[in-house]
Write an enzyme that holds these catalytic residues in place. Structure first.
Site, short mmCIF file in Angstrom:
data_model
loop_
_atom_site.label_atom_id
_atom_site.label_comp_id
_atom_site.label_asym_id
_atom_site.label_seq_id
_atom_site.Cartn_x
_atom_site.Cartn_y
_atom_site.Cartn_z
N HIS A 1 45.23 41.55 40.23
CA HIS A 1 46.08 41.91 39.09
C HIS A 1 45.82 43.35 38.66
O HIS A 1 44.83 43.96 39.07
CB HIS A 1 45.82 40.98 37.90
N LYS B 1 44.85 43.56 32.68
CA LYS B 1 44.82 42.11 32.45
C LYS B 1 43.55 41.74 31.71
O LYS B 1 42.45 42.15 32.08
CB LYS B 1 44.91 41.36 33.77
#
Length: 233
Positions: free
Chosen positions: A130, A134
């Site tokens: 990610h 995040k």
């Protein structure tokens, strides 16, 4: 629909675009900490932060406003929300990932786990990648994948990084700029490897799934999942 967006970060902005394209109206946009009057909304979509999610969700249920939430990191209180929703005859959907493709991926993961359960020569692991902004590690999607494997095999827990026993599933979490989300489930043996993988190209898929879930939930009562929305049961 008149939609309240509880959490107006990058996901909230993507949801706004999709909702407006589909003919809906956004009547509340909040970061999750400001005061707001939820009573004029037909439905709320929560993509706030863990510290705000429980308050947002319970406030909606107490005011008879259906709510869907994609916020992760608050699930220690999930059962409390389920109990409240049943008590107040509210409507609620939580999903670690609202992407239509990811929810099909969840079903593939469950079916593959069932098939691999007796093939003990294979070791299963999960990798998630990610963007660096995040907040939670591992991702809620990776945890959902692990829970699907645990439900259908003799694995009994997951561990971030290297696992400490054979009954665990190792999850590796990689953070790199500008990656919406990539998840890979791997079954590896000495002779071969089986991978299933989902790669998100942008956030539009997550936003579309959230709006579709909101459209589906209006005029319902109860606690549901994306399996119900997509009729994957």
């Amino acid at each position: 629909m008149k939609i309240a967006l509880l959490g107006y970060g990058r996901m909230g902005k993507e949801i706004e675009k999709i909702a407006l394209q589909r003919g809906h109206e956004i009547i509340i946009k909040t970061s999750g900490k400001e005061e707001y009057d939820i009573n004029n909304a037909d439905i709320a979509i929560d993509f706030s932060i863990p510290d705000s999610a429980y308050k947002n969700i319970s406030n909606c249920i107490n005011n008879n406003v259906p709510i869907i939430s994609g916020t992760t990191g608050w699930l220690d209180k999930y059962n409390d929300i389920v109990e409240l929703c049943h008590k107040e005859k509210g409507a609620f959907i939580y999903a670690s990932n609202f992407s239509l493709g990811v929810n099909v991926f969840f079903e593939l993961n469950n079916q593959l786990a069932k098939m691999m359960n007796t093939l003990h020569q294979y070791d299963v692991s999960i990798e998630e990648i990610h963007h660096t902004k995040k907040l939670d590690t591992p991702s809620g999607t990776a945890i959902t994948l692990a829970e699907g494997i645990i439900e259908n095999t003799n694995k009994n827990n997951w561990e971030l990084g290297s696992k400490t026993n054979t009954d665990s599933i190792a999850i590796s979490a990689i953070r790199t700029p500008d990656v919406p989300g990539t998840h890979t489930v791997t079954y590896a043996s000495e002779v071969d490897t089986i991978d299933i993988k989902h790669t998100a190209h942008n956030r539009q898929g997550f936003a579309l799934g959230a709006v579709i879930a909101a459209e589906w939930l209006v005029n319902k009562t109860g606690v549901y999942t994306m399996r119900d929305v997509l009729n994957l049961g």
